[in-house]
Write a protein that holds these residues in place. Structure first.
Motif, PDB file in Angstrom:
ATOM      1  N   GLY A 113       6.162  -7.821  12.555  1.00 53.89           N
ATOM      2  CA  GLY A 113       5.650  -8.739  11.535  1.00 53.89           C
ATOM      3  C   GLY A 113       4.481  -8.137  10.777  1.00 53.89           C
ATOM      4  N   SER A 114       3.574  -7.483  11.501  1.00 58.67           N
ATOM      5  CA  SER A 114       2.411  -6.942  10.801  1.00 58.67           C
ATOM      6  C   SER A 114       2.817  -5.752   9.931  1.00 58.67           C
ATOM      7  CB  SER A 114       1.291  -6.570  11.759  1.00 58.67           C
ATOM      8  OG  SER A 114       1.789  -5.750  12.753  1.00 58.67           O
ATOM      9  N   ARG A 115       3.819  -5.010  10.384  1.00 60.63           N
ATOM     10  CA  ARG A 115       4.313  -3.891   9.552  1.00 60.63           C
ATOM     11  C   ARG A 115       4.941  -4.443   8.261  1.00 60.63           C
ATOM     12  NH1 ARG A 115       3.679   0.307   6.938  1.00 60.63           N
ATOM     13  NH2 ARG A 115       5.444   1.653   6.590  1.00 60.63           N
ATOM     14  N   PHE A 116       5.631  -5.562   8.385  1.00 56.70           N
ATOM     15  CA  PHE A 116       6.226  -6.170   7.191  1.00 56.70           C
ATOM     16  C   PHE A 116       5.127  -6.470   6.161  1.00 56.70           C
ATOM     17  CE2 PHE A 116       7.419  -9.444   4.303  1.00 56.70           C
ATOM     18  CZ  PHE A 116       8.678  -9.055   3.892  1.00 56.70           C
ATOM     19  N   ALA A 117       4.048  -7.084   6.642  1.00 52.89           N
ATOM     20  CA  ALA A 117       2.943  -7.437   5.738  1.00 52.89           C
ATOM     21  C   ALA A 117       2.317  -6.172   5.139  1.00 52.89           C
ATOM     22  CB  ALA A 117       1.904  -8.258   6.494  1.00 52.89           C
ATOM     23  N   GLU A 118       2.197  -5.130   5.958  1.00 56.38           N
ATOM     24  CA  GLU A 118       1.626  -3.854   5.489  1.00 56.38           C
ATOM     25  C   GLU A 118       2.485  -3.249   4.390  1.00 56.38           C
ATOM     26  OE1 GLU A 118       0.036  -1.989   9.594  1.00 56.38           O
ATOM     27  OE2 GLU A 118       1.398  -0.692   8.442  1.00 56.38           O
ATOM     28  N   ILE A 119       3.803  -3.236   4.624  1.00 57.46           N
ATOM     29  CA  ILE A 119       4.729  -2.657   3.644  1.00 57.46           C
ATOM     30  C   ILE A 119       4.606  -3.404   2.314  1.00 57.46           C
ATOM     31  CG2 ILE A 119       7.193  -2.456   3.054  1.00 57.46           C
ATOM     32  CD1 ILE A 119       7.693  -1.850   6.064  1.00 57.46           C
ATOM     33  N   ALA A 120       4.555  -4.740   2.391  1.00 60.42           N
ATOM     34  CA  ALA A 120       4.447  -5.552   1.177  1.00 60.42           C
ATOM     35  C   ALA A 120       3.163  -5.186   0.421  1.00 60.42           C
ATOM     36  CB  ALA A 120       4.460  -7.036   1.538  1.00 60.42           C
ATOM     37  N   ALA A 121       2.079  -4.993   1.157  1.00 54.75           N
ATOM     38  CA  ALA A 121       0.801  -4.639   0.526  1.00 54.75           C
ATOM     39  C   ALA A 121       0.855  -3.218  -0.045  1.00 54.75           C
ATOM     40  CB  ALA A 121      -0.335  -4.779   1.537  1.00 54.75           C
ATOM     41  N   GLU A 122       1.443  -2.289   0.725  1.00 55.95           N
ATOM     42  CA  GLU A 122       1.581  -0.885   0.300  1.00 55.95           C
ATOM     43  C   GLU A 122       2.364  -0.797  -0.996  1.00 55.95           C
ATOM     44  OE1 GLU A 122       2.334   1.133   4.504  1.00 55.95           O
ATOM     45  OE2 GLU A 122       3.804   1.809   3.019  1.00 55.95           O
ATOM     46  N   MET A 123       3.492  -1.467  -0.998  1.00 56.87           N
ATOM     47  CA  MET A 123       4.391  -1.411  -2.161  1.00 56.87           C
ATOM     48  C   MET A 123       3.694  -2.038  -3.380  1.00 56.87           C
ATOM     49  SD  MET A 123       7.488  -0.215  -2.601  1.00 56.87           S
ATOM     50  CE  MET A 123       8.578  -0.289  -4.022  1.00 56.87           C
ATOM     51  N   THR A 124       3.015  -3.143  -3.164  1.00 57.69           N
ATOM     52  CA  THR A 124       2.317  -3.809  -4.273  1.00 57.69           C
ATOM     53  C   THR A 124       1.250  -2.884  -4.857  1.00 57.69           C
ATOM     54  OG1 THR A 124       2.714  -5.957  -3.299  1.00 57.69           O
ATOM     55  CG2 THR A 124       0.927  -5.843  -4.896  1.00 57.69           C
ATOM     56  N   GLU A 125       0.500  -2.229  -3.990  1.00 58.55           N
ATOM     57  CA  GLU A 125      -0.558  -1.340  -4.451  1.00 58.55           C
ATOM     58  C   GLU A 125       0.033  -0.158  -5.222  1.00 58.55           C
ATOM     59  OE1 GLU A 125      -3.539  -2.416  -4.639  1.00 58.55           O
ATOM     60  OE2 GLU A 125      -3.885  -0.545  -5.714  1.00 58.55           O
ATOM     61  N   LYS A 126       1.112   0.393  -4.669  1.00 58.28           N
ATOM     62  CA  LYS A 126       1.749   1.551  -5.320  1.00 58.28           C
ATOM     63  C   LYS A 126       2.257   1.185  -6.714  1.00 58.28           C
ATOM     64  CE  LYS A 126       5.521   3.232  -3.509  1.00 58.28           C
ATOM     65  NZ  LYS A 126       6.422   4.042  -2.710  1.00 58.28           N
ATOM     66  N   ILE A 127       2.907   0.033  -6.820  1.00 57.25           N
ATOM     67  CA  ILE A 127       3.463  -0.375  -8.111  1.00 57.25           C
ATOM     68  C   ILE A 127       2.339  -0.760  -9.076  1.00 57.25           C
ATOM     69  CG2 ILE A 127       5.028  -1.984  -9.291  1.00 57.25           C
ATOM     70  CD1 ILE A 127       6.468   0.039  -7.477  1.00 57.25           C
ATOM     71  N   ARG A 128       1.273  -1.319  -8.537  1.00 55.92           N
ATOM     72  CA  ARG A 128       0.128  -1.652  -9.390  1.00 55.92           C
ATOM     73  C   ARG A 128      -0.427  -0.375 -10.034  1.00 55.92           C
ATOM     74  NH1 ARG A 128      -3.160  -5.307  -6.149  1.00 55.92           N
ATOM     75  NH2 ARG A 128      -1.973  -7.038  -6.956  1.00 55.92           N
ATOM     76  N   GLN A 129      -0.483   0.700  -9.236  1.00 57.54           N
ATOM     77  CA  GLN A 129      -0.960   1.996  -9.761  1.00 57.54           C
ATOM     78  C   GLN A 129      -0.038   2.517 -10.861  1.00 57.54           C
ATOM     79  OE1 GLN A 129      -3.653   3.816  -8.669  1.00 57.54           O
ATOM     80  NE2 GLN A 129      -4.234   2.479  -6.975  1.00 57.54           N
ATOM     81  N   LEU A 130       1.287   2.307 -10.667  1.00 59.02           N
ATOM     82  CA  LEU A 130       2.248   2.814 -11.659  1.00 59.02           C
ATOM     83  C   LEU A 130       2.213   1.989 -12.944  1.00 59.02           C
ATOM     84  CD1 LEU A 130       5.411   3.492  -9.452  1.00 59.02           C
ATOM     85  CD2 LEU A 130       3.863   5.182 -10.448  1.00 59.02           C
ATOM     86  N   GLY A 131       1.872   0.716 -12.814  1.00 60.49           N
ATOM     87  CA  GLY A 131       1.884  -0.172 -13.977  1.00 60.49           C
ATOM     88  C   GLY A 131       3.228  -0.847 -14.137  1.00 60.49           C
TER      89      GLY A 131
END
Ligand code: FES
Length: 143
Positions: A113-131
Motif C-alpha cells: 500500500g505504501s509503495r502504491f502511494a509512493e509510485i503515485a507521488a513519484e509519477m505525479t512529480e515526474k509529469i509535473r517536471q515534464l509539464g
C-alpha cells in the motif's frame, strides 16, 4: 516548471495487486495525489499498445501500468507482456517527439500500500517536471 500544473495521470491497475494495494493505501489512510485516476483490469496482460496510445492521444499527461511482481502474475506472464508493450509505447513516443517518461510500468504486490502511494507521488512529480502533454495543449487549441 509550472508549480501550479496538476497533471492528469491514468493508473491502469491489476486487480490482484496494484488495485488491492491502492485499497490498502486507502485503509492505511496514506495520502497520494488526487490527480491519479485508477482503472482496474483483471491482469495487466489485457493492456495493449493501442490502449496506452489512445490515452496519450486523448491528452492525458501521463499513464502507468501497475501489475503483479514479476513471477507472480495470476495469468503467468501478463505483466511481462505489459512491460514489453509499455516499452514499445515508449519507443513510439520517442519516435514522434514525445517524452517516453510519460508512460511507465511498475510492479508491486497487494501488500504494498505504501509503495502504491509512493509510485503515485513519484509519477505525479515526474509529469509535473515534464509539464502538460503537448497533445493536450493541441486538443485545447483546436476545441
Ligand atoms: Fe496481476 Fe497479471 S494478474 S499482472
Amino acid at each position: 516548471m509550472n508549480k501550479s500544473f496538476e497533471p492528469e495521470i491514468l493508473s491502469i491497475c491489476c486487480k490482484y495487486c496494484a488495485y488491492a494495494a491502492a485499497d490498502l493505501a486507502g485503509s492505511m489512510r496514506l495520502s497520494y495525489p488526487a490527480n491519479i485516476r485508477i482503472i482496474q483490469v483483471p491482469c495487466t496482460g489485457r493492456v495493449d499498445v493501442i490502449h496506452l496510445l489512445n490515452a496519450v492521444q486523448g491528452g492525458i499527461d501521463g499513464v502507468y501500468v501497475a501489475g503483479c511482481l514479476e513471477g507472480e502474475c495470476h495469468f503467468v506472464s501478463g505483466n511481462l507482456k505489459a512491460k514489453s508493450r509499455v516499452n514499445r509505447v515508449k519507443q513510439i513516443l520517442e519516435e514522434v517527439g514525445l517524452e517516453p517518461e510519460r508512460v511507465e510500468m511498475y510492479n508491486l504486490s497487494s501488500a504494498m500500500g505504501s509503495r502504491f502511494a509512493e509510485i503515485a507521488a513519484e509519477m505525479t512529480e515526474k509529469i509535473r517536471q515534464l509539464g502538460p502533454s503537448p497533445l493536450k495543449l493541441k486538443l485545447r487549441k483546436s476545441a
